[in-house]
Design a protein around this motif. Structure first.
Motif, short mmCIF file in Angstrom:
data_model
loop_
_atom_site.label_atom_id
_atom_site.label_comp_id
_atom_site.label_asym_id
_atom_site.label_seq_id
_atom_site.Cartn_x
_atom_site.Cartn_y
_atom_site.Cartn_z
N GLN A 16 0.81 -1.21 0.00
CA GLN A 16 0.00 0.00 0.00
C GLN A 16 0.85 1.27 0.00
N VAL A 17 2.00 1.25 0.65
CA VAL A 17 2.86 2.43 0.67
C VAL A 17 3.34 2.76 -0.74
N GLU A 18 3.78 1.75 -1.46
CA GLU A 18 4.25 1.97 -2.82
C GLU A 18 3.10 2.34 -3.75
N ALA A 19 1.96 1.72 -3.56
CA ALA A 19 0.78 2.06 -4.36
C ALA A 19 0.40 3.52 -4.15
N SER A 36 -5.92 9.64 -14.23
CA SER A 36 -6.00 10.18 -12.87
C SER A 36 -7.38 9.94 -12.26
N LYS A 37 -8.40 10.08 -13.09
CA LYS A 37 -9.75 9.81 -12.60
C LYS A 37 -9.90 8.35 -12.19
N LYS A 38 -9.33 7.46 -12.98
CA LYS A 38 -9.41 6.04 -12.67
C LYS A 38 -8.55 5.66 -11.47
N ALA A 39 -7.55 6.49 -11.17
CA ALA A 39 -6.66 6.19 -10.05
C ALA A 39 -7.33 6.43 -8.71
N GLY A 40 -8.49 7.11 -8.71
CA GLY A 40 -9.15 7.45 -7.46
C GLY A 40 -9.51 6.23 -6.63
N VAL A 41 -10.03 5.18 -7.29
CA VAL A 41 -10.46 4.00 -6.55
C VAL A 41 -9.28 3.26 -5.92
N PRO A 42 -8.24 2.88 -6.69
CA PRO A 42 -7.14 2.16 -6.04
C PRO A 42 -6.40 3.01 -5.01
N LEU A 43 -6.34 4.34 -5.21
CA LEU A 43 -5.67 5.18 -4.22
C LEU A 43 -6.51 5.28 -2.95
N ALA A 44 -7.82 5.45 -3.10
CA ALA A 44 -8.69 5.47 -1.92
C ALA A 44 -8.62 4.15 -1.18
N ARG A 45 -8.51 3.04 -1.91
CA ARG A 45 -8.40 1.74 -1.27
C ARG A 45 -7.08 1.64 -0.50
N ALA A 46 -6.00 2.18 -1.09
CA ALA A 46 -4.70 2.16 -0.39
C ALA A 46 -4.76 3.00 0.88
N TYR A 47 -5.43 4.16 0.82
CA TYR A 47 -5.60 4.97 2.02
C TYR A 47 -6.37 4.19 3.09
N SER A 48 -7.45 3.53 2.67
CA SER A 48 -8.28 2.82 3.64
C SER A 48 -7.52 1.67 4.29
N GLU A 49 -6.69 0.99 3.52
CA GLU A 49 -5.91 -0.11 4.09
C GLU A 49 -4.86 0.39 5.07
N LEU A 172 -6.59 -13.49 9.19
CA LEU A 172 -7.63 -13.58 10.21
C LEU A 172 -7.09 -14.18 11.49
N ASP A 173 -6.20 -15.13 11.37
CA ASP A 173 -5.62 -15.75 12.57
C ASP A 173 -4.78 -14.73 13.33
N ARG A 174 -4.04 -13.89 12.60
CA ARG A 174 -3.26 -12.84 13.25
C ARG A 174 -4.19 -11.86 13.97
N ILE A 175 -5.30 -11.48 13.32
CA ILE A 175 -6.27 -10.58 13.94
C ILE A 175 -6.88 -11.22 15.19
N GLU A 273 -6.15 -6.47 5.08
CA GLU A 273 -6.66 -6.54 6.44
C GLU A 273 -6.74 -5.17 7.11
N GLY A 274 -6.20 -4.12 6.46
CA GLY A 274 -6.13 -2.81 7.10
C GLY A 274 -7.48 -2.23 7.43
N LEU A 275 -8.37 -2.15 6.43
CA LEU A 275 -9.70 -1.60 6.66
C LEU A 275 -10.48 -2.47 7.63
N LEU A 276 -10.35 -3.77 7.49
CA LEU A 276 -11.02 -4.70 8.39
C LEU A 276 -10.61 -4.45 9.84
N GLU A 277 -9.32 -4.28 10.08
CA GLU A 277 -8.85 -4.03 11.44
C GLU A 277 -9.30 -2.67 11.96
N THR A 278 -9.41 -1.69 11.07
CA THR A 278 -9.90 -0.38 11.49
C THR A 278 -11.34 -0.49 12.00
N VAL A 279 -12.17 -1.24 11.28
CA VAL A 279 -13.56 -1.41 11.70
C VAL A 279 -13.61 -2.18 13.02
#
Length: 294
Positions: A16-19, A36-49, A172-175, A273-279
């Motif tokens: 995610q850091v490199e993304a 750039s418009k198409k990059a919004g989804v994968p970048l937002a996903r990287a932020y969320s993770e 999931l086992d780590r979580i 697992e990033g967004l999952l752990e945040t929730v």
């Protein structure tokens, strides 16, 4: 275009850091380009993770205003926008986003997977979790969801033959290990299948397919799978009716249930697992409901 492909690929592989670095460069250097418009989804996903939910949501709102109706990208954007609202506990906004996705499917052509994955989110989020009535447990004492009220429960619907399900399990086992003492219960929910997959004793990433199992053979299969695969959270074998009550179509499917027994988040498919752990962190931070007085 190369930056978009490379950045998206890094995100899919968990870098995610490199993304983030590559996709932010794309937006900075070519802000008005189609890429750039198409990059919004994968970048937002990287932020969320990375746990940056507010930043991800700000970007995905802008993205849904820019992308073309009927495109794959706008459908991914509406799905993620709903997931991000759900991650913050904003049930109504989440449902609105997924409804916009369904509207797009109605107007511009159906996508069976997108419809199934948005429909199951809409049907479950904010509702009381259906009970798991008939079950056989491996690796834990049998408990009902009613008995687990006051704790956070993660249900992972899976099958031994499902490759993405197996990929999800170590995370999931780590979580489970990290949060079990804080009130998190991770349960791997499966049902009898005639076919399966069993890891080798030497290498859990390698194994062989199995066919023609009846229920007794399947229960033995699940027990042996758990030993060989090496996860510590319980496996729970239910029936088809329990899968149906949760609307399970695609697996793996993760359902998070809050301390009040209400479904707080749903995801279909494997992922980070990033967004999952945040929730999970947000749900664990809420105090358990007080016991009735008297």
């Amino acid at each position: 275009k190369c930056l978009l492909v490379i950045g998206t690929d890094h995100g899919l592989k968990g870098s995610q850091v490199e993304a983030t670095r590559i996709l932010e460069t794309l937006l900075e250097k070519f802000p008005d380009s189609a890429e750039s418009k198409k990059a919004g989804v994968p970048l937002a996903r990287a932020y969320s993770e990375a746990g940056q939910i507010d930043k991800a949501l700000t970007l995905i709102r802008k993205t849904t205003d820019q992308l073309e109706a009927g495109s794959i990208e706008i459908r991914e954007a509406w799905m993620l926008r709903g997931d991000l609202h759900a991650a913050r506990g904003e049930v109504l906004d989440a449902r609105r986003a997924w409804s916009r996705l369904i509207d797009d499917l109605e107007r511009y052509g159906n996508d069976a997977r997108a419809r199934r994955n948005s429909t199951v989110r809409l049907s479950l989020l904010g509702k009381k979790a259906p009970l798991l009535n008939s079950s056989t447990w491996f690796g834990g004492d049998r408990k009902t969801l009613t008995q687990l009220r006051g704790e956070v429960v993660l249900l992972d619907f899976w099958a031994t033959w499902c490759g993405p399900c197996r990929e999800l399990m170590p995370g999931l086992d780590r979580i489970h290990q990290s949060h079990k003492d804080q009130g998190l219960n991770v349960l791997g929910i499966t049902k009898p299948y005639a076919r399966g997959w069993l890891p080798s004793k030497e290498d859990p990433k390698r194994g062989q397919g199995i066919n023609g199992m009846d229920r007794t053979a399947f229960l033995m299969h699940v027990s042996e799978f758990r030993k060989r695969f090496g996860v510590s959270y319980p496996f729970v074998v239910t029936s088809r009716s329990e899968f149906d009550s949760y609307g399970v179509g695609g697996i793996p499917m993760v359902v998070l249930i809050d301390r009040q027994g209400t479904i707080a988040w749903v995801r279909v498919g494997s992922g980070g697992e990033g967004l999952l752990e945040t929730v999970i962190g947000r749900l664990l931070a809420k105090q358990p409901p007080a016991p009735p007085s008297g």
